[in-house]
Design a protein around this motif. Structure first.
Motif: not given
Length: 600
Positions: A303-304, A320-324, A361-366, A393-395
């Protein structure tokens, strides 16, 4: 020494200097002092060029004679031409380069249009060309127009076109999946529409031959150029061993695991309504992942709160939505992706003792957390964040795995058994994102079905499959910096001026606000009497207001004038250096030459 002899010596020195310059410029040597070596071909490209067997011809069409072109376009055109010259030199004579200027209304322009190069029309009505035709025997590939926005990937685009020119057949992709990506071969029921492939399958079929592989198969088919595993489950042991050996042989693998398949869960509910029992299970390849140095627990879903899907009041923390900044912009396939949606993805981590290299390539927030994948069937979305355990931490949820790995089956004794090898595996911890319902929208327009993108999910798959399915040498090419370099000193000067301007502005705005408050108070006092007129006190406040505004504008003009003078001075110094370095160098050469002559 007479004046005549001095003049003769000076002329001889100048001639020697010019001859030396001509000789050095004619030598097949090139020095690249740029920070990232943007004018130097990568080792991967050089390896690819060394494998060329038949001669290749490159016709580079560039509009040099059009006078209305802007300087940045001419500079980029020169950049492409210089890069192509590097290819020709590095190929050892296997690539011949023809630079063609397709002037308006000429046979050269007609040939460019006939080849499929789409020139860009400018205000004068003329077409500007900046493309190439790569030919080997009867095979031709074109680069219709070099996009200056992709300058950082110029080397990859050229290398890819040269590589594709040498292909005689479509690359073959082996597909192992438990999801309904491909339409079943059986005919539809009476009155039912014929089932169709998922759009991503039809999209990949235009460039690749897709070879379905059943999970129960004993081994992989021969001659596969890439292997795609999408939510692989219930694979036979012999098939897993075949996958292990395939990866160690250097062939690329696209792996989409899933700790909680939304599609499978929906299918299970439908089957339960029909009286059938179905329990969705996660996909995992623990033996292979351990050998490759990847840690993945299919019992947990991420979850994030910073990247969760929100639509109005509805929030799904596990979607999860991944941008920027959460997408890797340095790797070509993901460099231009704008938005991705992953549904109930898992965590991917690189083991500390791994011999491979992991590039996220794709990482979550902390702020990411995780919940048990089984709880998703019984828990409302709004309750997930309260139940999630923080990770701290980000994963990663997707990445590219490369480098040397050992086999997951060290006890096998086949004659062709590989104990280790260099692998290239793209891994992502979700599989639902490939399906149409989560990536596109089908719209009926005037009786025709049109496809609208909801996100870049299918672009992610197409980009990485194309990236992995090409030459292994292409995978090693990375983006480089563009030729447009920032003026760090000028930017620092502008930032300092902005700070001064902002500080002055805040001070004067505070004073203006105080003056306006006085004026408002005076007006409100008069409003009680029913008549508003300009008293001497009000005129004094208004005059003070105007004086402060004029003072602010004057101070801003001074700051801008100082900034402009500083930039102009810097430009003058740089221009003087560019203009005088050659004469100064010649003068130093003459002095040294004269002293050496006297010493003799």
């Amino acid at each position: 020494m007479s004046l005549t002899k001095k003049l003769t010596a000076a002329v001889l020195i100048l001639v020697n200097f010019l001859l030396l310059h001509y000789i050095v410029s004619s030598l097949p040597l090139r020095m690249d002092f740029t920070q990232e070596g943007i004018y130097t071909l990568s080792d991967s490209t050089k390896t690819m060029l060394s494998k060329i067997e038949e001669p290749i011809t490159i016709d580079f069409y560039t509009s040099k004679s059009v006078g209305e072109l802007q300087s940045w376009f001419k500079n980029f055109s020169d950049r492409v031409e210089q890069m192509l010259e590097q290819y020709s030199k590095a190929s050892g004579g296997k690539i011949s380069l023809n630079v063609i200027d397709p002037k308006p209304d000429t046979p050269e322009e007609e040939r460019a249009i006939a080849a499929g190069l789409n020139g860009q029309e400018i205000a004068t009505g003329d077409r500007v060309f900046l493309g190439m035709v790569v030919a080997q025997g009867d095979t031709e590939k074109i680069q219709p127009f070099f996009n200056w926005n992709r300058e950082t990937f110029l080397e990859y685009d050229i290398s890819k076109t040269i590589y594709e020119t040498q292909l005689l057949t479509k690359p073959r992709i082996g597909l192992i999946t438990s999801l309904p990506l491909m339409a079943p071969p059986m005919p539809p029921m009476p009155g039912q529409p014929a089932p169709s492939n998922q759009i991503i399958i039809d999209q990949l079929s235009t460039q690749f031959e897709i070879v379905p592989v059943e999970p129960s198969a004993e081994t992989l088919p021969a001659g596969l150029d890439l292997l795609a595993l999408v939510h692989p489950k219930d694979l036979s042991d012999t098939l897993k061993y075949s996958i292990d050996q395939y990866a160690l042989s250097g062939k690329p693998v696209f792996l989409a695991l899933d700790p909680s398949s939304v599609t499978e869960r929906e299918q299970g509910r439908q089957q339960m309504m029909m009286g059938q029992m179905s329990q969705p299970t996660p996909s995992d390849l623990p033996e292979l992942l351990a050998a490759w140095g990847i840690e993945y627990d299919p019992q947990f879903v991420l979850t994030d709160p910073d990247n969760s899907l929100s639509q109005g009041r509805f929030t799904q923390p596990a979607w999860l939505v991944f941008r920027d900044e959460y997408t890797n912009r340095d790797l070509l396939p993901s460099s231009e992706l704008e938005g991705l949606l992953l549904l109930e993805a898992g965590q991917l981590a690189h083991a500390e003792d791994a011999t491979t290299t992991w590039e996220p390539i794709l990482t979550t927030s902390e702020q990411a957390g995780q919940v048990g994948s089984m709880t998703l069937q019984f828990t409302q979305p709004q309750q997930l964040l309260r139940q999630a355990q923080p990770i701290g931490n980000a994963v990663s949820v997707a990445g590219l795995l490369t480098g040397e790995a050992s086999t997951a089956y060290p006890d096998r004794e086949e004659e062709t058994h590989l104990a280790s090898g260099d692998i290239t595996v793209f891994i992502i911890s979700d599989s639902d994102f490939l399906l149409d319902q989560f990536s596109v929208q089908k719209v009926n327009f005037l009786g025709m079905e049109q496809i609208q993108k909801l996100n870049d999910n299918q672009n992610l798959v197409a980009n990485f499959v194309e990236y992995l399915g090409g030459s292994r040498d292409l995978i090693g090419i990375r983006g480089k910096a563009g030729t447009a370099r920032p003026f760090d000193v000028v930017q620092a000067m502008e930032a300092d001026a902005q700070k001064q301007y902002q500080a002055k502005l805040e001070i004067v705005e505070a004073e203006l606000q105080e003056i306006n408050s006085k004026l408002t108070q005076l007006v409100s006092e008069q409003a009680n009497s029913g008549i508003i007129y300009a008293t001497p006190e009000m005129e004094e406040v208004i005059a003070e207001n105007r004086a402060k505004q004029a003072e602010l504008k004057s101070q801003i003009r001074v700051i801008r004038r100082d900034l402009r003078q500083g930039i102009e001075t810097l430009g003058t110094v740089i221009g003087a250096i560019n203009l005088l370095w050659a004469p100064i160098g010649l003068l130093i050469f003459a002095i040294i030459f004269n002293r050496l002559r006297k010493n003799r």
